[in-house]
Design a protein around this motif. Structure first.
Motif, mmCIF file in Angstrom:
data_model
loop_
_atom_site.group_PDB
_atom_site.id
_atom_site.type_symbol
_atom_site.label_atom_id
_atom_site.label_comp_id
_atom_site.label_asym_id
_atom_site.label_seq_id
_atom_site.Cartn_x
_atom_site.Cartn_y
_atom_site.Cartn_z
ATOM 1 N N GLY A 1 7.928 1.206 10.235
ATOM 2 C CA GLY A 1 7.180 0.437 9.243
ATOM 3 C C GLY A 1 6.870 1.256 8.003
ATOM 4 O O GLY A 1 7.062 0.800 6.870
ATOM 5 N N LYS A 2 6.392 2.482 8.206
ATOM 6 C CA LYS A 2 6.089 3.372 7.079
ATOM 7 C C LYS A 2 7.362 3.740 6.320
ATOM 8 O O LYS A 2 7.387 3.763 5.096
ATOM 9 C CB LYS A 2 5.408 4.651 7.577
ATOM 10 C CG LYS A 2 4.007 4.429 8.069
ATOM 11 C CD LYS A 2 3.423 5.744 8.574
ATOM 12 C CE LYS A 2 2.089 5.522 9.242
ATOM 13 N NZ LYS A 2 1.560 6.776 9.805
ATOM 14 N N TRP A 3 8.404 4.024 7.059
ATOM 15 C CA TRP A 3 9.686 4.411 6.442
ATOM 16 C C TRP A 3 10.228 3.269 5.592
ATOM 17 O O TRP A 3 10.675 3.479 4.476
ATOM 18 C CB TRP A 3 10.676 4.793 7.543
ATOM 19 C CG TRP A 3 12.052 5.078 7.038
ATOM 20 C CD1 TRP A 3 12.494 6.234 6.461
ATOM 21 C CD2 TRP A 3 13.166 4.181 7.038
ATOM 22 N NE1 TRP A 3 13.824 6.104 6.118
ATOM 23 C CE2 TRP A 3 14.251 4.858 6.462
ATOM 24 C CE3 TRP A 3 13.354 2.882 7.481
ATOM 25 C CZ2 TRP A 3 15.501 4.275 6.323
ATOM 26 C CZ3 TRP A 3 14.602 2.303 7.340
ATOM 27 C CH2 TRP A 3 15.656 3.004 6.757
ATOM 28 N N GLN A 4 10.160 2.042 6.127
ATOM 29 C CA GLN A 4 10.674 0.889 5.394
ATOM 30 C C GLN A 4 9.902 0.676 4.097
ATOM 31 O O GLN A 4 10.494 0.397 3.056
ATOM 32 C CB GLN A 4 10.619 -0.364 6.261
ATOM 33 C CG GLN A 4 11.281 -1.563 5.618
ATOM 34 C CD GLN A 4 11.242 -2.787 6.511
ATOM 35 O OE1 GLN A 4 10.263 -3.016 7.211
ATOM 36 N NE2 GLN A 4 12.305 -3.551 6.490
ATOM 37 N N LEU A 5 8.585 0.831 4.125
ATOM 38 C CA LEU A 5 7.790 0.712 2.895
ATOM 39 C C LEU A 5 8.225 1.751 1.875
ATOM 40 O O LEU A 5 8.334 1.465 0.688
ATOM 41 C CB LEU A 5 6.300 0.870 3.199
ATOM 42 C CG LEU A 5 5.612 -0.337 3.809
ATOM 43 C CD1 LEU A 5 4.163 0.013 4.172
ATOM 44 C CD2 LEU A 5 5.641 -1.520 2.863
ATOM 45 N N GLY A 6 8.468 2.969 2.344
ATOM 46 C CA GLY A 6 8.938 4.027 1.454
ATOM 47 C C GLY A 6 10.284 3.706 0.849
ATOM 48 O O GLY A 6 10.532 3.981 -0.324
ATOM 49 N N GLN A 7 11.169 3.106 1.628
ATOM 50 C CA GLN A 7 12.488 2.738 1.127
ATOM 51 C C GLN A 7 12.379 1.651 0.063
ATOM 52 O O GLN A 7 13.089 1.680 -0.932
ATOM 53 C CB GLN A 7 13.395 2.270 2.270
ATOM 54 C CG GLN A 7 13.739 3.355 3.265
ATOM 55 C CD GLN A 7 14.486 4.499 2.629
ATOM 56 O OE1 GLN A 7 15.511 4.325 1.995
ATOM 57 N NE2 GLN A 7 13.962 5.704 2.769
ATOM 58 N N VAL A 8 11.481 0.685 0.287
ATOM 59 C CA VAL A 8 11.291 -0.394 -0.687
ATOM 60 C C VAL A 8 10.741 0.175 -1.985
ATOM 61 O O VAL A 8 11.215 -0.157 -3.073
ATOM 62 C CB VAL A 8 10.342 -1.481 -0.109
ATOM 63 C CG1 VAL A 8 9.910 -2.460 -1.176
ATOM 64 C CG2 VAL A 8 11.024 -2.201 1.048
ATOM 65 N N LYS A 9 9.756 1.066 -1.880
ATOM 66 C CA LYS A 9 9.185 1.687 -3.083
ATOM 67 C C LYS A 9 10.230 2.526 -3.804
ATOM 68 O O LYS A 9 10.310 2.516 -5.022
ATOM 69 C CB LYS A 9 7.980 2.558 -2.715
ATOM 70 C CG LYS A 9 6.770 1.759 -2.316
ATOM 71 C CD LYS A 9 5.625 2.673 -1.928
ATOM 72 C CE LYS A 9 4.435 1.883 -1.450
ATOM 73 N NZ LYS A 9 3.359 2.760 -0.978
ATOM 74 N N LYS A 10 11.040 3.241 -3.034
ATOM 75 C CA LYS A 10 12.081 4.099 -3.608
ATOM 76 C C LYS A 10 13.115 3.256 -4.357
ATOM 77 O O LYS A 10 13.559 3.611 -5.434
ATOM 78 C CB LYS A 10 12.745 4.887 -2.483
ATOM 79 C CG LYS A 10 13.743 5.910 -2.907
ATOM 80 C CD LYS A 10 14.159 6.690 -1.669
ATOM 81 C CE LYS A 10 15.525 7.256 -1.787
ATOM 82 N NZ LYS A 10 15.961 7.920 -0.564
ATOM 83 N N ALA A 11 13.482 2.110 -3.777
ATOM 84 C CA ALA A 11 14.465 1.233 -4.406
ATOM 85 C C ALA A 11 13.904 0.592 -5.673
ATOM 86 O O ALA A 11 14.633 0.331 -6.624
ATOM 87 C CB ALA A 11 14.922 0.156 -3.431
ATOM 88 N N ALA A 12 12.601 0.331 -5.694
ATOM 89 C CA ALA A 12 11.977 -0.324 -6.843
ATOM 90 C C ALA A 12 11.706 0.653 -7.990
ATOM 91 O O ALA A 12 11.664 0.253 -9.145
ATOM 92 C CB ALA A 12 10.678 -0.988 -6.420
ATOM 93 N N ALA A 13 11.531 1.923 -7.657
ATOM 94 C CA ALA A 13 11.216 2.923 -8.680
ATOM 95 C C ALA A 13 12.469 3.293 -9.452
ATOM 96 O O ALA A 13 13.561 3.390 -8.881
ATOM 97 C CB ALA A 13 10.634 4.167 -8.028
ATOM 98 N N PRO A 14 12.342 3.511 -10.774
ATOM 99 C CA PRO A 14 13.514 3.951 -11.545
ATOM 100 C C PRO A 14 13.903 5.359 -11.111
ATOM 101 O O PRO A 14 13.057 6.175 -10.785
ATOM 102 C CB PRO A 14 13.027 3.924 -12.996
ATOM 103 C CG PRO A 14 11.540 3.971 -12.914
ATOM 104 C CD PRO A 14 11.147 3.381 -11.587
#
Length: 151
Positions: free
Chosen positions: A92-105
């Protein structure tokens, strides 16, 4: 870790790395026995041959058993999943990090020219506006290679 411990970990990982092995174990984690058909549905997109093979391997390894109600985890299988239970919280934590990483320039590399706007075609000059600095021209004597906008 000793050589024997390394061998045991390697042997367990080899078993768990087999396609769908962890999914089969995970599908049985709630403690309820499942029939072959229900287990196949729980795992999802697994062929009957593959499921048969995984069940056989997991039974031989002492992680899964078959009783009158269907397939279930053995005590060893339950112990393994208990040790892997932090996986769900981590995922769950990893997936949130991946979503944030994908959204960040993506950060620009040091010394790289600013990226062209997404709307401009490759090779076409960026529109000039008073607030946007123009990109430096690349020359053969430059120490850094030019940035390919396709990458």
């Amino acid at each position: 870790m000793s050589t024997k411990e390394n061998a045991a970990v390697s042997q367990l990982l080899a078993l768990l790395e087999a396609r769908y092995a962890l999914r089969v174990l995970w599908a049985l984690r709630d403690g309820h026995a499942q029939t072959f058909r229900l287990l196949q549905d729980s795992v999802g997109s697994i062929t009957p041959n593959t499921l048969n093979t995984r069940i056989k391997e997991l039974r031989e390894a002492g992680l899964v058993s078959h009783g009158g109600d269907g397939y279930s985890l053995t005590v060893s299988g339950q112990d393994l999943l208990k040790r892997l239970s932090d996986l769900q919280a981590f995922a769950g934590k990893w997936q949130l990090g991946q979503v944030k990483k994908a959204a960040a320039p993506a950060p620009a590399a040091p010394g790289a020219a600013p990226a062209a706007p997404a709307s401009s075609a490759a090779g076409a000059p960026a529109s000039s506006s008073p607030s946007a600095p123009s990109a430096p021209s690349s020359s053969p004597s430059s120490s850094t290679p030019p940035v390919d906008p396709a990458n």
